[in-house]
Structure formats: structure tokens, C-alpha cells
Enzyme design. Sequence first.
Site, PDB file in Angstrom:
ATOM      1  N   CYS A  91       0.876  -1.160   0.000  1.00  0.00           N
ATOM      2  CA  CYS A  91       0.000   0.000   0.000  1.00  0.00           C
ATOM      3  C   CYS A  91       0.917   1.213   0.000  1.00  0.00           C
ATOM      4  CB  CYS A  91      -0.912   0.014   1.224  1.00  0.00           C
ATOM      5  SG  CYS A  91      -1.912   1.522   1.293  1.00  0.00           S
TER       6      CYS A  91
ATOM      7  N   CYS B   5      -0.726   4.284   2.269  1.00  0.00           N
ATOM      8  CA  CYS B   5      -0.903   4.241   3.725  1.00  0.00           C
ATOM      9  C   CYS B   5      -0.483   2.871   4.226  1.00  0.00           C
ATOM     10  CB  CYS B   5      -2.304   4.666   4.145  1.00  0.00           C
ATOM     11  SG  CYS B   5      -3.692   3.846   3.351  1.00  0.00           S
ATOM     12  N   SER B   6      -1.419   2.109   4.779  1.00  0.00           N
ATOM     13  CA  SER B   6      -1.029   0.828   5.369  1.00  0.00           C
ATOM     14  C   SER B   6      -2.105  -0.222   5.155  1.00  0.00           C
ATOM     15  CB  SER B   6      -0.769   1.007   6.869  1.00  0.00           C
ATOM     16  OG  SER B   6      -1.957   1.441   7.519  1.00  0.00           O
ATOM     17  N   CYS B   7      -2.870  -0.113   4.065  1.00  0.00           N
ATOM     18  CA  CYS B   7      -3.952  -1.057   3.793  1.00  0.00           C
ATOM     19  C   CYS B   7      -3.412  -2.483   3.727  1.00  0.00           C
ATOM     20  CB  CYS B   7      -4.652  -0.686   2.483  1.00  0.00           C
ATOM     21  SG  CYS B   7      -5.455   0.924   2.577  1.00  0.00           S
TER      22      CYS B   7
END
Lengths: 205, 205, 204, 204
Positions: D105, D108-110
Site C-alpha cells: 500500500c 498508507c497501510s492497507c
Amino acid sequence: MNGPHDLGGRMGFGPVVPEPEDVIFHGDWEARALGLTLACGALGHWTIDESRHARESLPPATYLSASYYEIWIRALEALLERHGEVSAAERASGKLEAPGLRPERCLRPERVRSVLAAGGPTDRRVPVPAAFAVGDRVRTRNLQPEGHTRLPGFAREKTGVVEAVRGGFVYPDTNAHGAGEMPCWLYTVAFRGPDLWGADTDPAL
Amino acid sequence: MNGPHDLGGRMGFGPVVPEPEDVIFHGDWEARALGLTLACGALGHWTIDESRHARESLPPATYLSASYYEIWIRALEALLERHGEVSAAERASGKLEAPGLRPERCLRPERVRSVLAAGGPTDRRVPVPAAFAVGDRVRTRNLQPEGHTRLPGFAREKTGVVEAVRGGFVYPDTNAHGAGEMPCWLYTVAFRGPDLWGADTDPAL
Amino acid sequence: MPHDHGPDNSFDDMTARVKALETLLVEKGLVDPAAIDAIIETYAHKVGPRNGAAVVARAWTETDFADWLRHDATAAIASMGFTGRQGEHMEAVFNGPDVHNLVVCTLCSCYPWTVLGLPPVWYKSPPYRSRAVRDPRGVLAEFGVGLPEGKPIRVWDSTAELRYLVVPERPAGTEGWDPARLADIVTRDSMIGTALVAAPGDAP
Amino acid sequence: MPHDHGPDNSFDDMTARVKALETLLVEKGLVDPAAIDAIIETYAHKVGPRNGAAVVARAWTETDFADWLRHDATAAIASMGFTGRQGEHMEAVFNGPDVHNLVVCTLCSCYPWTVLGLPPVWYKSPPYRSRAVRDPRGVLAEFGVGLPEGKPIRVWDSTAELRYLVVPERPAGTEGWDPARLADIVTRDSMIGTALVAAPGDAP
């Protein structure tokens, strides 16, 4: 926004440092940060898109030097302040100046399991047919809004091929700013490495 | 490189803070940092292009949180280490472990005026004719090298118009890496704001 | 309560760091502290924006010089004795009714030292470098400059070894002034493009 | 000597900062500390990569399930009881002789929490997020993975609310193993795409 979070293809960050699978938290504060972030989300003041935008809106030097849970906490502070729940003065003094606005929405332990298991699906009906079909060549737009967008900079004004039509989904660019879900068709688009990164790129990418 | 220095069009840095014209240094260390950087340049170990690349190669979080003279000093430390003049161990201990390699090139005060007044012109003869003329429409390449380049990310794969043909100049992309000056034709290319930043942009830009 | 840090290294850290490096270099015979003093003296007192102001004032008062400046800025500026480091290749860009010019270096801190001296902190900092190319009107507003709506703006990004000097518009009410008096009202910022030259009697 | 700082806030700063915020929120009646405990308990002990390993092992051993997973990963995974936050919309991508899949990702941090739990630090950090899309082979090398030269790599950037689970190639030498035994050799990293599943007897 062209913020510090838009990291695809940026350089200079050094090697990746792998970590064993059984390391979940580095200290108790990370665990509390996770719990606080999810519990505050249950208050319903903001969407996941707004919370992502709060994170990417941190000052770039802060964003790039902070660990991810620190990013979460700093963004959570900003969100709670924006929505009137916890002021900067309260954070500075540690003293309450006003009661909570939505105590009735406080997440109780007995509801944790069902809330986490339910999640928050974002698929929606879209009243118009899809504009593209699998196999279509498409070109992304030059979108550089000041606000939230999920089009990474490296994939801007690039040509790719539609690989899947996923159905209708919430549009983060509006939803992050309280401007409604504006559901749109979601496509998976495949790009070739050299088209994104230039002719010198690994052709197998 | 797609480094932290490539700031054109990035967002999230807040307002510009003007400063009176008579403020030149903020503390004596900035003045010494300027003098040290120029004096060390006179040793002839590196080109201006290599020094720029040393600055943009600092860790992004450092680059974005440091003042510019701090960037200069950190890059100067890296350059002096790379060229064998001052090791990291010497910096850590403050104790000399080896003599200077080029004391004969030490800049003396009596030469400062002439060295600064002479500068370092970078115009060079190029053995081939210019490929473009004033008024030509040109498109920049998708250059994303790991090394130094002076093509900003925002002007990559964009179409503009040649406004001036400046003559032959040193090519920073090779010169920064000790790969020779490879003089190239230098053009001034004008781009329209909406072509760079998208359709929503001020059309008078 | 936790505190937010500003720049990574405090003032004292940097003072110690620079002093340590200078000491090593002097002990190695690579740097002469008196040369550093001379460099500082040059940019603190000799080479600064008064050079550029003299160039602008002359361009305002001598048509031939203005033409020369427009067509060969390097030579025209050198003729006034302003030559050297970070001014080897010069271009003068003229403001007028139909265009406002603004100079930036998005990639580092390129700046015409010979005519303007050392760049101000904001010129080298992310807020200016990031926004000058994309939102020059917004940047100008932060300097208190409002241009007429729709006035074209040209932003010059100093990515090559060519340095730009903005020649601002001469304000009304300065007819008959001599170059020295005119130079006094030409500010550094007006030669970067982040200010206009105020007419006499206007608030600064 | 001056020192280089790491992350801006030290461990103790963050401990104090988070505790202060939690205290305020509890006093305001907005957060119940026991709910936080329950959330932590969920991701520390209940929802983690063993979920994903069970999915992979079943796909390796049941052709019908593998087909279902390929065509409707959300439903196939939900059928095993793995549903919820950050796994609402799933896609399974299968490694094979002709393709290696890698998930990132960049924005972000998906990450697919329902099958892999919380993402590791490196998945959320700039080195991985910046390079996985441009130089996946270099990233894989840092994980000790060398793919055959010219093997196509597909990188999945999780910019929408669709989460990806990599189904790694089943190693030779595991014929006849039951799903539980197979699940034991499926690592978290192999389901992100930064590892291969080692054949039994290979060094880990």
C-alpha cells in the site's frame, strides 16, 4: 494531495528491515494506540477516508520520521480536535474543559467482537453503467487536488489496461471531506513497469 | 533521483515565512558552515553536481526537518568521508587518524576574493548542432534515475515550448557521479500551468 | 506532556557539529580559518542585494543598458563589476503590465549570489520551493502581494546553471530620480519576484 | 559530539502521549478501557496470519475451494469465518510458474487484517512502500528471495478498499500433507509476496 504519504517510487529511504511474524506490538503504547484509534472510530465523527487524510496531512518531516502508530496517534489527536471532542488545550493540560459529545456511542467491550467482525463495507450501487470494460486501454487524469485522492502520483497521466470492473464503491476524494460518498465504478487497471518508471525499468514488471 | 529535494508541487509544508533583508546568518555556526563548504570545495575533490547529489541523498526525514545550512554540513561530512579526507571515526572522536590528502590546495585568505569572483562557469562547447530551435514543441522524457538529475518530477513527460537555446553546458546527471561533463545543449522550455498541474490550475500560470 | 520537536538538531548541536568539523579540517591543513573569515566577510558585507538594486536602477534609467541586460545579462552585469560564484550565467527577466516573474529553485537553493547575495531561509525551505511553481498567487499573497486577476505569471525554476534576476516595474512617482535614489527602493524580494517595488510614499 | 536522532519522539514520549489521550477520552466517557483491551486481545491472539495460512492450505488441497477463492475471494474466505474490518472486500492472487505477486500500500497501510492480522512495521514504512512498486526484485532480495531472471512480477497497490491475499506456490515434497500440516509452513510474508514457501527440509 501531493503529500508525504505518496511514497510509490520515491528514493532514499534505505533498505527494508524484515521482522519476525510473532512481533505484533513494540511496547504497550502501540497496542493502546491501535485500540484507541479503533474505539474512537466507533464514535462516528469521521470516515476512514477522513482519517487517512488526517494522517497524510501531518507535516512531511513528522510523517517521515514517525512510526506508523505515532502517525495514527497524531492524526487521532487532530481528528478529535476537529470534531470538538478533545481540544489542544486539554491535551496540553491533561484537564477536562468540556464533556464528551457522544458518550452514548462509546464502544463497549461486549460489542467489540461484532463491530470488528462486521467491518465497514464500502461497496455501493451506482446509478449509471460502467464506462469501461475489461481489456479497455485507459489513461489516468492529471489529478493533483489539495485534498484526499487515492490516485498515487506515479500512476498519474499513465496508460494502462482495465483488468477488472469491481462494481460501485465510495469515492474517497469526496468522502474524506464530508462531501458525500458519491459512489463510482471501481476498476483494477494494470500498468507496465516501463510505462510508469521509464524505459530503463525491468520489462518483467 | 526521486528524493526529498524534489519539492516542486508537493503539499503540506505550510505557509512561507518571509524574513527581513538584513538577516544573513542565524547564528555564527551558519556563517562557519558557509565558509567551510566553500573552502572545502576548493580542495577539488568534487564538483558542484556531486555536492548537490550528496545533499539530496540525505535521509528524507532529515532533509525535510533540517535547515539548509544543516543540510550543507551533513552533506559536507559525507563528501569529506567519501573522498578520504575526514572519516566517521574522526568525526565521532574528534581525533585525527590520518593527515589531510590535499593540504597544498588549502584555500588561503588572500585567494578568497579571486576564487569567489571567478566562480565556476559551466558552459562548454558541444560538437553537435542543437536538436531543437526556439518555438519547437518538445516533450520531456520519463527520467527517474537513482542518481542525480535536474529534471524535476513535476516536469517529467510534459510538453512545452523551447523558449531559448542557451548553448552547451555540463550535464549534471553524469558529472555528479564522476562520469564526465558530457556537455549537452541546454534549452529553456516553457510549460503551461494546466499542463503541469492539471485542468483545475490557474490558466494564467 | 510530550512536546513537538522543531528541526532535528538544536542550535547548540549544530554549533558543536560545525566547530568539530572545522577543527579537524584545520588540524589536517585542509582549511585556513582566516579564509573562512574572508568568505563570511564577503557575503556579510560586500556581495548582497545592493548589487542587484544598482543593476535594476541603471536599467530603469538607461535604455541602452536595459537592452543589454535583456539580451546579455551576464555581460551587462559583469560590466558593473558583479561577477563570480553563482552568477556565472545570468538572465534578467523583466516585469511589466503583461507579466509578473517569480524565481525559485525547486531542487535545491540556486540563487544569483553575485547580485543578491545569499538566499533568505524561506527561499531554501520546503514551503516556498514546493508552492512557488504550483500556486505562485498563493505564495505572493503570503508576501502581501496581490496581482490583478488574470495577470500572467511566469515562474523560473533554476534547475540549470543559469541564474535569474527579476527586474521589477519602476513605480510611478519616481520620475527624475537618480540611480542611487532608485536603488534604495529596490528590495531583495522585488528582485526574486515576491514583492513589487512600492511607489514613494506607499506603506512599505 | 552531536548525535543523529532516530524517530522524532522517543518511546517514553509516545507512552506518555498515548496515555494522556486515553485518560482524557475515558474521563469524557468516550472510550471504555475494557473495549481497548478487547481490541488488543483480538489482534494479539485471535486474528492473525494463521487465518490466511488456513485459507492457503485449503486452496492447495481443494480444487473447488481454490476456484471459489479465485473468483470470489470475499465469499470463500468468509465461509471459513474470517470476516470484518480491513477484509470487507478480498481478492486472492495466485503465484505460479509465470507470475509472482507482491502486495503493497504505497499511500498508507492497507492490509488484509482478517486473514493476516496487523501489518508488520516494514509494510507500513517508507522503504517498502517506496520501492515495492518500482524495484520489487531489489526488495525481494532484501528478504532473501531471488526469482528466476525475467519472471514476471505483478505488484498490487492497495489504493482502493480491496485487500489482496497472495496464494503462494505449494512447494514440492508436500504431497499428501493434510491442510493443518500445510498451514504450518505458510508464512505471513509468503502471503504478502515477500517470501516463498520453503519446501520441507529447506533452511527456513
